[in-house]
Design a protein around this motif. Sequence first.
Motif, mmCIF file in Angstrom:
data_model
loop_
_atom_site.group_PDB
_atom_site.id
_atom_site.type_symbol
_atom_site.label_atom_id
_atom_site.label_comp_id
_atom_site.label_asym_id
_atom_site.label_seq_id
_atom_site.Cartn_x
_atom_site.Cartn_y
_atom_site.Cartn_z
ATOM 1 N N ALA A 1 0.818 -1.213 0.000
ATOM 2 C CA ALA A 1 0.000 0.000 0.000
ATOM 3 C C ALA A 1 0.853 1.265 0.000
ATOM 4 C CB ALA A 1 -0.927 0.003 1.221
ATOM 5 N N GLN A 2 2.134 1.147 0.335
ATOM 6 C CA GLN A 2 3.020 2.305 0.331
ATOM 7 C C GLN A 2 3.609 2.584 -1.050
ATOM 8 O OE1 GLN A 2 5.209 0.432 3.723
ATOM 9 N NE2 GLN A 2 5.289 2.516 4.537
ATOM 10 N N SER A 3 3.320 1.731 -2.019
ATOM 11 C CA SER A 3 3.935 1.846 -3.343
ATOM 12 C C SER A 3 3.393 2.989 -4.201
ATOM 13 C CB SER A 3 3.791 0.520 -4.092
ATOM 14 O OG SER A 3 4.366 0.584 -5.374
ATOM 15 N N PRO A 4 2.078 3.273 -4.238
ATOM 16 C CA PRO A 4 1.563 4.277 -5.181
ATOM 17 C C PRO A 4 2.214 5.646 -5.074
ATOM 18 C CG PRO A 4 -0.241 2.981 -4.304
ATOM 19 C CD PRO A 4 0.980 2.582 -3.535
ATOM 20 N N ALA A 5 2.499 6.108 -3.860
ATOM 21 C CA ALA A 5 3.068 7.452 -3.703
ATOM 22 C C ALA A 5 4.433 7.555 -4.368
ATOM 23 C CB ALA A 5 3.172 7.802 -2.217
ATOM 24 N N ILE A 6 5.284 6.563 -4.166
ATOM 25 C CA ILE A 6 6.616 6.625 -4.769
ATOM 26 C C ILE A 6 6.529 6.399 -6.282
ATOM 27 C CG2 ILE A 6 7.172 4.206 -4.276
ATOM 28 C CD1 ILE A 6 9.596 7.210 -4.346
ATOM 29 N N GLU A 7 5.614 5.544 -6.725
ATOM 30 C CA GLU A 7 5.456 5.345 -8.160
ATOM 31 C C GLU A 7 5.043 6.644 -8.841
ATOM 32 O OE1 GLU A 7 3.432 1.809 -9.620
ATOM 33 O OE2 GLU A 7 3.561 0.914 -7.639
ATOM 34 N N GLN A 8 4.144 7.393 -8.203
ATOM 35 C CA GLN A 8 3.699 8.660 -8.766
ATOM 36 C C GLN A 8 4.838 9.668 -8.810
ATOM 37 O OE1 GLN A 8 0.488 9.430 -10.069
ATOM 38 N NE2 GLN A 8 1.784 11.080 -10.880
ATOM 39 N N ALA A 9 5.613 9.722 -7.722
ATOM 40 C CA ALA A 9 6.733 10.664 -7.670
ATOM 41 C C ALA A 9 7.774 10.345 -8.739
ATOM 42 C CB ALA A 9 7.373 10.639 -6.281
ATOM 43 N N LEU A 10 8.034 9.072 -8.960
ATOM 44 C CA LEU A 10 8.994 8.677 -10.000
ATOM 45 C C LEU A 10 8.455 8.996 -11.390
ATOM 46 C CD1 LEU A 10 10.165 5.241 -8.532
ATOM 47 C CD2 LEU A 10 11.433 7.392 -8.518
ATOM 48 N N ALA A 11 7.181 8.722 -11.601
ATOM 49 C CA ALA A 11 6.572 9.005 -12.904
ATOM 50 C C ALA A 11 6.596 10.503 -13.194
ATOM 51 C CB ALA A 11 5.143 8.474 -12.945
ATOM 52 N N ASP A 12 6.344 11.325 -12.172
ATOM 53 C CA ASP A 12 6.355 12.777 -12.351
ATOM 54 C C ASP A 12 7.712 13.273 -12.840
ATOM 55 O OD1 ASP A 12 3.749 12.916 -11.531
ATOM 56 O OD2 ASP A 12 4.205 13.592 -9.491
ATOM 57 N N ARG A 13 8.773 12.574 -12.455
ATOM 58 C CA ARG A 13 10.137 12.977 -12.829
ATOM 59 C C ARG A 13 10.673 12.158 -14.006
ATOM 60 N NH1 ARG A 13 8.655 13.940 -8.118
ATOM 61 N NH2 ARG A 13 9.477 15.596 -6.775
ATOM 62 N N GLN A 14 9.799 11.381 -14.605
ATOM 63 C CA GLN A 14 10.169 10.532 -15.753
ATOM 64 C C GLN A 14 11.308 9.574 -15.402
ATOM 65 O OE1 GLN A 14 10.826 13.777 -18.671
ATOM 66 N NE2 GLN A 14 9.096 12.892 -19.796
ATOM 67 N N VAL A 15 11.307 9.108 -14.166
ATOM 68 C CA VAL A 15 12.301 8.123 -13.727
ATOM 69 C C VAL A 15 11.756 6.727 -14.010
ATOM 70 C CG1 VAL A 15 13.515 7.139 -11.741
ATOM 71 C CG2 VAL A 15 13.251 9.612 -11.939
ATOM 72 N N PRO A 16 12.433 5.912 -14.790
ATOM 73 C CA PRO A 16 11.932 4.555 -15.058
ATOM 74 C C PRO A 16 11.963 3.718 -13.782
ATOM 75 C CG PRO A 16 14.183 4.784 -15.863
ATOM 76 C CD PRO A 16 13.747 6.156 -15.425
ATOM 77 N N TYR A 17 10.952 2.903 -13.589
ATOM 78 C CA TYR A 17 10.924 2.062 -12.394
ATOM 79 C C TYR A 17 10.269 0.732 -12.704
ATOM 80 C CZ TYR A 17 5.971 3.307 -11.888
ATOM 81 O OH TYR A 17 4.627 3.467 -12.106
ATOM 82 N N LEU A 18 10.560 -0.255 -11.860
ATOM 83 C CA LEU A 18 10.043 -1.612 -12.003
ATOM 84 C C LEU A 18 9.497 -2.060 -10.664
ATOM 85 C CD1 LEU A 18 13.239 -2.930 -13.766
ATOM 86 C CD2 LEU A 18 11.106 -2.411 -14.936
ATOM 87 N N VAL A 19 8.296 -2.575 -10.664
ATOM 88 C CA VAL A 19 7.699 -3.084 -9.429
ATOM 89 C C VAL A 19 8.046 -4.555 -9.317
ATOM 90 C CG1 VAL A 19 5.581 -3.431 -8.114
ATOM 91 C CG2 VAL A 19 5.825 -1.414 -9.574
ATOM 92 N N ARG A 20 8.796 -4.902 -8.288
ATOM 93 C CA ARG A 20 9.278 -6.275 -8.155
ATOM 94 C C ARG A 20 8.134 -7.195 -7.776
ATOM 95 N NH1 ARG A 20 13.415 -9.512 -7.976
ATOM 96 N NH2 ARG A 20 13.493 -11.218 -6.493
#
Length: 709
Positions: free
Chosen positions: A373-392
């Motif tokens: 449940a703590q994942s959405p906030a960081i995913e949004q912050a990364l997306a806002d900065r166009q940082v690629p990310y992978l959810v393990r």
Amino acid sequence: MPPAPSRSATADPEALLAGLDPEQREVATTLGGPVAVIAGAGTGKTRAITHRIAYGVATGVYNPTAVLAVTFTTRAAGELRGRLQQLGARGVQARTFHSAALRQAQYFWPQVYGGELPSVLDNRMSLVAEAASRLRVRVDTPRLRDLVSEVAWAKVSNVSAEDYPRLAAAAGRSIASVDPETVARVFTAYEAAKRDRGRIDFEDILLCAAALMSEHEEVADTIRRTYRHLVVDEYQDVSPLQEALLTLWRGDRSDVCVVGDPAQTIHSFAGAQASYLTDFARRHRGATVVKLVRDYRSTPQVVGAANKIMAGVKAGGISAVTLQAQQPPGPEVEYAEAPDEAAEAAGIADWLVRRAQAGVEWRDMAVLFRINAQSPAIEQALADRQVPYLVRGGERFYERPEVRQALLTLRTESRAMTGQEGGSAVDQMKAVLGSLGWTSTPPEGAGAVRERWESLAALLTVAEDLSARPAGGAPPDLRAVSAELDARAEAQHVPVAQGVTVSTLHSAKGLEWESVALLGVQEGSLPFVLATRPEQVEEERRLLYVGVTRARTALRVSWSRTRNGGGSTRKPSRFLDPVLPESARAGQSGPSARRGRSRASVLSQHCRSCGMALGDAAERKIGRHLSCPATFDDKTMALLKEWRKQQSSEQKVPAFVVFTDATLIAIAEARPRNRADLIKVQGLGPTKAERYGDEVLAIVADEAGRDGV
């Protein structure tokens, strides 16, 4: 009967020992009798046990086909196989508990019962739901998951449905709104539904193998004659059912080596019992116990934090090992408090961007947290900065449908192509994966589409890596990429796509990154609010220890005072008490607390326009509220952006990797006059100042001169 052991023709025994430290050498050369290895995080436990096996084979003490090494994940088993092959110990069986048990059950079941072993359920959720429905027990999805977990715990703990209410209460287990008697009834109905369909589940694999050995002596004798030497990795995670199977495999022999770390016991909720490791010497008379304490993974700063968090804490009755850092010093561990979860996520994302600007690859960074449940906030912050990310996700990468389809398509296409037909291997790979749903930009949001894209993106990185480091100087073609992927699938070597890993702490165990950010390390999250008994709280401490020790060089630990800017104020986790200043532990915000926190702390930043405190990571970077008037010169900003565009083009990197928009705004508004002023700008630092300082200062100075400043 297996053939007599013979000296390996491919490995020199003494050469195998040459690169080991004294403790690892002791593990490698102690080939007989029971051996327990207490291996701290990053101390090279896999290196020690693979060299032990290889040394045994090279000296002729072990026949490689008579060795069975078991662990818990397909990835770990693949790593064991790969290392053993490199060390010349080919033929050793390295498998997960379930893989080894399934292989044995499938072989012996027809001989004993005259028919094939029942097929294994892919997912037990539907059958548990059916069992609950038969009993008129209404369940929603969360409650259904809880029931599935309880059934799994009962089976790995050798707890029958009849005994569940009594033993679950003794173990302190409970489900909200479902009493133990109802759980037992659902458990019974589930087993009946399974029998009706002629199916077995994941835990039944172990039960079937154990039953074949315990009830049929000829089966037990054959298996024990085949596997004379047992090695068990991650022994702190074994369940009672796995320990029972291990005892059956071993029989009355003493040749067993177990390795694990009580301080990394984080699966007790699933039935793991670290006492099997901590009590090993008492249960096996004459056992040799070796402690690995030299940490080759992390800097002294990270190791120091880990040691302090676990200092004086007993895990399973014994104190955690005190790690000894072997790496050179690195940056201090960064501790940061944020006003709310959004600001905390923004601060982490900005920190990751700075790490990327310092030269760290995205795939060598991770953000770890307690629950999904703590994942959405960081995913949004990364997306806002166009940082690629992978959810393990799960471990079974090569069993995902999209991965199997991609590998099959690659084999077909690679046979049809010759040489560099259709462009480079990377171009060919993109074309193949594009036909399967891969796109150059990731899909927005989470879910199945995103997971499929991440799987295909991970496969693409293999082609990119091979092309960047061609073997023998010749660029690879699609056939070489396909062959490499097939080899990795055989070894369960999962590729890592170019993106920041976003993962729970539990899923991160066994992995490592150059830079790690721990999110949400506050009371209520870590320890989790449902951890109420002392042993549960201590397991939460071990979970934090696992998170800290995933970092090789840079570690950031953060927490937020509130969830969304309102409500009750939260405090940093009690587990941080040994590493935080007194003021921070008390949740104070005075000057001493500010000195103990990183410069990213929201408490130490004020708007240059209105003087009020800043409460957002983007605002902290530019030094003012977004709603306050900008103070930069439009022409200066335009020149800085044009310069950044040129740098981006020359380096073939996204513009934000050079400088983010917020950093450019901060430079334009601060108008630095020298290198020292430039370093003070948020999002910059010594490395960027050294690389770009002269050009940036020249732009600012030129425009300032024109304006008469």
